[in-house]
Design a protein around this motif. Structure first.
Motif, short mmCIF file in Angstrom:
data_model
loop_
_atom_site.label_atom_id
_atom_site.label_comp_id
_atom_site.label_asym_id
_atom_site.label_seq_id
_atom_site.Cartn_x
_atom_site.Cartn_y
_atom_site.Cartn_z
N LEU A 4 0.77 -1.15 -0.02
CA LEU A 4 -0.03 0.21 -0.04
C LEU A 4 0.75 1.16 0.26
CD1 LEU A 4 -3.18 0.71 1.92
CD2 LEU A 4 -1.36 2.39 2.24
N ILE A 5 0.56 2.43 -0.72
CA ILE A 5 1.25 3.50 -0.98
C ILE A 5 -0.08 4.63 -1.02
CG2 ILE A 5 2.55 4.91 -2.13
CD1 ILE A 5 4.11 2.52 -3.44
N THR A 6 -0.06 5.48 0.09
CA THR A 6 -1.13 6.55 0.05
C THR A 6 -0.48 7.69 0.38
OG1 THR A 6 -3.26 7.09 0.91
CG2 THR A 6 -1.52 6.52 2.57
N ARG A 7 -1.18 8.92 0.11
CA ARG A 7 -0.55 10.22 0.38
C ARG A 7 -1.32 11.20 0.91
NH1 ARG A 7 -4.45 12.59 -2.29
NH2 ARG A 7 -4.43 12.27 -4.59
N PHE A 8 -1.08 12.22 1.29
CA PHE A 8 -1.46 13.59 1.70
C PHE A 8 -0.98 14.51 0.89
CE2 PHE A 8 -1.83 17.41 4.65
CZ PHE A 8 -3.11 17.39 4.61
N ALA A 9 -2.03 15.40 0.10
CA ALA A 9 -1.71 16.23 -0.96
C ALA A 9 -2.21 17.56 -0.80
CB ALA A 9 -2.02 15.69 -2.21
N PRO A 10 -1.69 18.53 0.11
CA PRO A 10 -2.32 19.83 0.45
C PRO A 10 -1.66 20.78 -0.49
CG PRO A 10 -0.43 19.27 1.99
CD PRO A 10 -0.63 17.94 1.24
N SER A 11 -2.62 21.77 -0.47
CA SER A 11 -2.09 23.07 -1.13
C SER A 11 -1.58 23.97 -0.44
CB SER A 11 -3.43 23.52 -2.30
OG SER A 11 -3.80 22.77 -2.86
N PRO A 12 -0.47 24.71 -0.55
CA PRO A 12 0.04 25.72 0.50
C PRO A 12 -0.55 27.22 0.49
CG PRO A 12 1.77 25.39 -1.44
CD PRO A 12 0.54 24.32 -1.71
N THR A 13 -2.00 27.22 0.24
CA THR A 13 -2.71 28.37 -0.11
C THR A 13 -3.25 28.95 1.46
OG1 THR A 13 -4.78 27.22 -0.76
CG2 THR A 13 -3.28 27.99 -2.20
N GLY A 14 -3.15 28.28 2.58
CA GLY A 14 -3.43 28.58 3.91
C GLY A 14 -2.96 27.54 4.77
N PRO A 15 -3.37 28.19 6.00
CA PRO A 15 -2.90 26.94 7.14
C PRO A 15 -3.37 25.57 7.07
CG PRO A 15 -3.95 28.69 8.13
CD PRO A 15 -4.01 29.27 6.67
N LEU A 16 -2.95 24.39 7.60
CA LEU A 16 -3.68 23.40 8.01
C LEU A 16 -4.55 23.68 9.09
CD1 LEU A 16 -0.91 20.62 7.30
CD2 LEU A 16 -2.48 21.52 5.68
N HIS A 17 -5.86 22.97 8.66
CA HIS A 17 -6.84 22.98 9.91
C HIS A 17 -7.14 21.56 10.39
CE1 HIS A 17 -9.64 22.00 7.03
NE2 HIS A 17 -9.58 23.09 6.18
N LEU A 18 -8.29 21.46 11.22
CA LEU A 18 -8.48 20.14 11.88
C LEU A 18 -8.66 19.21 10.72
CD1 LEU A 18 -10.51 20.88 15.01
CD2 LEU A 18 -8.02 20.17 15.19
N GLY A 19 -9.61 19.60 9.67
CA GLY A 19 -9.88 18.67 8.43
C GLY A 19 -8.73 18.17 7.80
N HIS A 20 -7.63 19.00 7.61
CA HIS A 20 -6.42 18.49 7.14
C HIS A 20 -5.80 17.63 7.96
CE1 HIS A 20 -6.70 22.66 5.05
NE2 HIS A 20 -6.63 21.96 3.94
N ALA A 21 -5.85 17.93 9.13
CA ALA A 21 -5.12 16.77 10.40
C ALA A 21 -5.87 15.46 10.19
CB ALA A 21 -5.26 17.55 11.68
N PHE A 22 -7.17 15.41 10.12
CA PHE A 22 -7.88 14.23 10.03
C PHE A 22 -7.51 13.40 8.75
CE2 PHE A 22 -11.77 11.81 8.64
CZ PHE A 22 -11.76 10.91 9.68
N SER A 23 -7.70 14.27 7.66
CA SER A 23 -7.08 13.50 6.10
C SER A 23 -5.65 13.01 6.41
CB SER A 23 -7.14 14.75 5.20
OG SER A 23 -7.00 13.85 4.03
N ALA A 24 -4.71 13.70 6.89
CA ALA A 24 -3.28 13.23 7.07
C ALA A 24 -3.45 12.26 7.78
CB ALA A 24 -2.51 14.50 7.50
#
Length: 280
Positions: A4-24
């Motif tokens: 298994l290979i998975t990823r977290f792929a955010p955009s650097p257009t603002g700070p990470l919030h709780l939703g990003h933390a949950f996804s990561a």
């Protein structure tokens, strides 16, 4: 899932919030449970809005959550050549066309009384096809996928969902894709690609076998399955997770600075506290 290979792929257009933390954290936990690999990818194709400070903060916040990944990370801003090659492949198949419509043009066309209420697809109101047969050759125009021609080549497309919300195989027929998805943008005139094209090409390039992301992108996955078929790329499995919402039920967005991880950190929260807040 072996390998298994998975990823977290955010955009650097603002700070990470709780939703990003949950996804990561969800992606990290899935990789760890399968003894697989977790990757970080920076989706910075929107160079006008992407900021180095947010990029650095993403790394800092994720390391604080005790996540790690192979370096160097993939950055979409460095992959224009790969996106151009994919576009050329699609153009050679005869499934693209150039579109000169502005957002205002599209709103006006969709507001015509005979059109009725516009259908909403993964990219918002479904494009009415104004330029589909216009034969524009302006190199600066937006490039769209001719969904009817594309699905004539692919037939139905699908993917396997491993998440708890809608598990199992999902198939999307040509009629559904033409009616409920429409002629999506493949390359915007200002950035030379689009989310749909870039994420499809990048997941394949990184060997991703399980795409972990929010349930709000479920419909977009039909687009990616179609592009994978057209580009002869593998289709990974998908895990669409629940969304973290505010007290009104609205999903968190980049503008929700009050829920930024950096603020919780400054107030003394621990990574364990963050896991508890998002239900992990």
């Amino acid at each position: 899932m072996a390998g298994l290979i998975t990823r977290f792929a955010p955009s650097p257009t603002g700070p990470l919030h709780l939703g990003h933390a949950f996804s990561a954290l969800t992606a990290w936990d899935l990789a760890k449970a399968a003894r697989g690999q977790f990757l970080l990818r920076i989706e910075d194709i929107d160079t006008a809005r992407s900021k180095p400070a947010f990029d650095a903060q993403i790394h800092d916040d994720l390391h604080w959550l005790s996540l790690s990944w192979p370096e160097p990370v993939m950055r979409q801003s460095e992959r224009r050549t790969a996106y151009d090659a994919a576009l050329a492949q699609l153009e050679a198949l005869g499934v693209t066309y150039r579109c000169t419509c502005t957002r205002g043009d599209i709103r006006t066309a969709l507001a015509a009384p005979q059109e009725g209420a516009p259908l909403i697809g993964p990219d918002g109101p479904i494009y009415p096809g104004t330029c589909r047969h216009a034969g524009h050759d302006n190199p600066a125009a937006t490039i769209r996928l001719d969904m009817a021609r594309a699905t004539a080549l692919t037939g139905s497309v699908g993917f396997t969902e491993t998440g708890p919300l809608r598990p199992g195989p999902h198939q999307f027929a040509p009629d559904f894709l033409t009616t409920h998805v429409g002629d999506i943008v493949l390359a915007r005139r200002d950035i030379g690609t689009s989310y749909h094209l870039a994420v499809t090409v990048d997941d394949a390039a990184q060997g991703v076998t399980l795409v972990t992301r929010g349930a709000d992108l479920f419909d977009a996955t039909a687009v990616h399955a179609l592009l994978q078929r057209l580009l002869a790329l593998p289709t990974p499995a998908y895990h669409h997770h629940r969304l973290i919402r505010d007290e009104t039920g609205k999903r968190l967005a980049k503008r929700d600075d009050s829920r930024a991880l950096s603020l919780y950190r400054a107030e003394g929260a621990s990574p364990t506290d963050i896991r508890r807040m998002v239900g992990l």
